[in-house]
Design an enzyme around this catalytic site. Structure first.
Site, PDB file in Angstrom:
ATOM      1  N   GLN A 139      10.254  -3.307   0.251  1.00  0.00           N
ATOM      2  CA  GLN A 139       9.286  -3.168   1.335  1.00  0.00           C
ATOM      3  C   GLN A 139      10.026  -3.141   2.671  1.00  0.00           C
ATOM      4  O   GLN A 139      10.652  -4.125   3.071  1.00  0.00           O
ATOM      5  CB  GLN A 139       8.253  -4.288   1.352  1.00  0.00           C
ATOM      6  CG  GLN A 139       7.121  -3.959   2.331  1.00  0.00           C
ATOM      7  CD  GLN A 139       6.199  -5.120   2.618  1.00  0.00           C
ATOM      8  OE1 GLN A 139       6.634  -6.156   3.103  1.00  0.00           O
ATOM      9  NE2 GLN A 139       4.918  -4.948   2.329  1.00  0.00           N
ATOM     10  N   TYR A 186       1.903  -5.660  12.067  1.00  0.00           N
ATOM     11  CA  TYR A 186       3.297  -5.363  12.364  1.00  0.00           C
ATOM     12  C   TYR A 186       3.433  -3.950  12.942  1.00  0.00           C
ATOM     13  O   TYR A 186       2.439  -3.294  13.233  1.00  0.00           O
ATOM     14  CB  TYR A 186       4.162  -5.599  11.121  1.00  0.00           C
ATOM     15  CG  TYR A 186       4.119  -7.047  10.683  1.00  0.00           C
ATOM     16  CD1 TYR A 186       4.495  -8.066  11.558  1.00  0.00           C
ATOM     17  CD2 TYR A 186       3.661  -7.407   9.415  1.00  0.00           C
ATOM     18  CE1 TYR A 186       4.430  -9.405  11.167  1.00  0.00           C
ATOM     19  CE2 TYR A 186       3.589  -8.736   9.024  1.00  0.00           C
ATOM     20  CZ  TYR A 186       3.971  -9.730   9.903  1.00  0.00           C
ATOM     21  OH  TYR A 186       3.897 -11.049   9.535  1.00  0.00           O
ATOM     22  N   ARG A 196       1.437   0.160   2.582  1.00  0.00           N
ATOM     23  CA  ARG A 196       0.514  -0.983   2.506  1.00  0.00           C
ATOM     24  C   ARG A 196      -0.294  -1.107   3.786  1.00  0.00           C
ATOM     25  O   ARG A 196       0.254  -1.111   4.888  1.00  0.00           O
ATOM     26  CB  ARG A 196       1.289  -2.280   2.262  1.00  0.00           C
ATOM     27  CG  ARG A 196       0.332  -3.466   1.994  1.00  0.00           C
ATOM     28  CD  ARG A 196       1.080  -4.712   1.591  1.00  0.00           C
ATOM     29  NE  ARG A 196       0.442  -5.333   0.441  1.00  0.00           N
ATOM     30  CZ  ARG A 196       0.353  -6.654   0.251  1.00  0.00           C
ATOM     31  NH1 ARG A 196       0.864  -7.490   1.133  1.00  0.00           N
ATOM     32  NH2 ARG A 196      -0.235  -7.139  -0.813  1.00  0.00           N
ATOM     33  N   GLY A 225      -0.286 -12.641  -5.854  1.00  0.00           N
ATOM     34  CA  GLY A 225       0.725 -13.270  -5.031  1.00  0.00           C
ATOM     35  C   GLY A 225       0.998 -14.725  -5.363  1.00  0.00           C
ATOM     36  O   GLY A 225       2.049 -15.071  -5.908  1.00  0.00           O
ATOM     37  N   ARG A 226       0.063 -15.606  -5.016  1.00  0.00           N
ATOM     38  CA  ARG A 226       0.278 -17.033  -5.249  1.00  0.00           C
ATOM     39  C   ARG A 226       0.518 -17.314  -6.729  1.00  0.00           C
ATOM     40  O   ARG A 226       1.344 -18.159  -7.082  1.00  0.00           O
ATOM     41  CB  ARG A 226      -0.917 -17.834  -4.737  1.00  0.00           C
ATOM     42  CG  ARG A 226      -1.119 -17.771  -3.228  1.00  0.00           C
ATOM     43  CD  ARG A 226      -2.407 -18.483  -2.829  1.00  0.00           C
ATOM     44  NE  ARG A 226      -2.663 -18.464  -1.398  1.00  0.00           N
ATOM     45  CZ  ARG A 226      -3.265 -17.465  -0.761  1.00  0.00           C
ATOM     46  NH1 ARG A 226      -3.666 -16.400  -1.431  1.00  0.00           N
ATOM     47  NH2 ARG A 226      -3.464 -17.521   0.548  1.00  0.00           N
TER      48      ARG A 226
END
Length: 372
Positions: free
Chosen positions: A99, A186, A233, A329-330
């Site tokens: 990424q 971002y 993404r 994810g988690r």
């Protein structure tokens, strides 16, 4: 009917299941130099049973860093470190994308070369967010980002070239492809958003102009890997009712129109996949069904969804035909053998929130496999 364990073609790549290790910032790179070390090699190797692995956000240049101890892909030492990661996961038969990340305004002078101001489309400071800066070896604090300066038109074009170089570096490191981090406020997201882009040149104003930076970056990295090995993404947010949890406040006046238009652009550019990061805080709203349907109608290649997904929710979205791959994810942080646990119905380890960012092997590579 497909399941999470039905193989999938991603361009010329064959994925063995639909379970994705999504990009997860862990702040464990070696210092000095933000270099992937042996601890990171082991972390990714442990999770290589995923159908697709996507690295944590990896800065394309020194100005792209917004948090202490995050890895880069712009130096020879970083390339060498990542090569050890890709070799380890390829030995396990895994597919891994890097990424590519530039935080833009979401940074601090302490993290910038020469302690200069962060760079951004427009000189507007980020709010509703904190960055993590190092205050000593292994010690850090959360602080507000610094005031950014606006990039000149020529500097924008230079950053497009830096993305291309980062893709070349990722290829040299052995990655199978790259994902562009265009979410969570971002740099690429800052160009897209009406809240952060007030430029009057070719990169600002109309929706087409605000998407120009994304277009040029996609074209640049596609020249290295081919468009089918490029993913993008996004994090479309559809509510601002809980301002504490709206990440950087980038909720467009018409998020549906903004991101369907962006998806149409990516479909035109024939990127390999589109990744959607859904709101993932407690009691966060569901992604509108109308958006899922419109996205599926607009974008023809695989779609990844992430954000507090369970196997049951992922299977539902898969059966509806809205998505093809699903990031956990988690769950993947705490369960390195997550696909096997899902397939066999084994219980899941709980994530240790205290060790998510920075530190040692604790809460990183010491989570047990099942049965332990």
């Amino acid at each position: 009917m497909p399941s999470l364990f039905t193989p999938l073609s991603l361009g010329d790549l064959q994925l063995r299941n639909r379970i994705v290790l999504p990009p997860l910032t862990r702040c464990r790179s070696e210092q000095p130099g933000n270099i992937p070390g042996e601890m990171m090699v082991e972390y990714y190797r442990q999770r290589s049973s995923a159908g697709l692995m996507i690295t944590e956000g990896t800065q394309i240049e020194p100005r792209g860093q917004g948090y202490a101890w995050t890895p880069g892909i712009h130096s020879e030492a970083q390339i060498a470190g990542w090569k050890k990661v890709t070799e380890a996961v390829h030995q396990q038969g895994a597919t891994i994308f890097c990424q590519l990340w530039h935080v833009g305004r979401v940074s601090h002078n302490e993290l910038q070369p020469g302690k200069q101001a962060p760079v951004a489309p427009s000189a507007i400071a980020a709010d509703n967010v904190r960055v993590f800066i190092e205050t000593g070896p292994g010690a850090g604090i959360l602080t507000a980002p610094s005031e950014p300066r606006a990039l000149t038109t020529s500097e924008v074009k230079e950053i497009v070239e830096l993305y291309r170089r980062a893709a070349e570096n990722a290829k040299a490191a052995g990655f199978d492809g790259v994902e562009l981090h265009s979410a969570n406020g971002y740099l690429i997201n800052q160009f897209i958003s009406e809240h952060t882009n007030f430029r009057t040149d070719e990169y600002g104003g109309s929706a087409e102009n605000r998407l120009r930076f994304l277009r040029e970056v996609v074209e640049a990295v596609s020249s290295v890997f081919g468009s089918h090995r490029v993913g993008v993404r996004f994090a479309p947010l559809f509510t601002s009712t809980d301002e504490e949890r709206v990440y950087l406040g980038l909720v467009e006046s018409d998020p549906h129109a903004t991101y369907i238009r962006a998806a149409a652009l990516l479909n035109e550019l024939e990127v390999g996949y589109l990744s959607i990061a859904e709101a993932d805080w407690d009691n966060s709203p569901e992604m509108p069904e109308s958006f899922r349907v419109a996205l599926r109608e607009t974008f023809r290649s695989p779609i990844i969804y992430s954000g507090r997904y369970t196997a049951e929710k992922a299977q539902h979205v898969l059966e509806k035909g809205w998505g093809d791959l699903f990031g956990f994810g988690r769950s993947f942080i705490a369960n390195p053998d997550l696909p096997a646990r899902i397939k066999s119905g084994y219980p899941l380890n709980e994530v240790d929130h205290a060790s998510l960012y920075g530190g040692s092997e604790k809460g990183y590579t010491d989570y047990p496999f099942y049965p332990s």
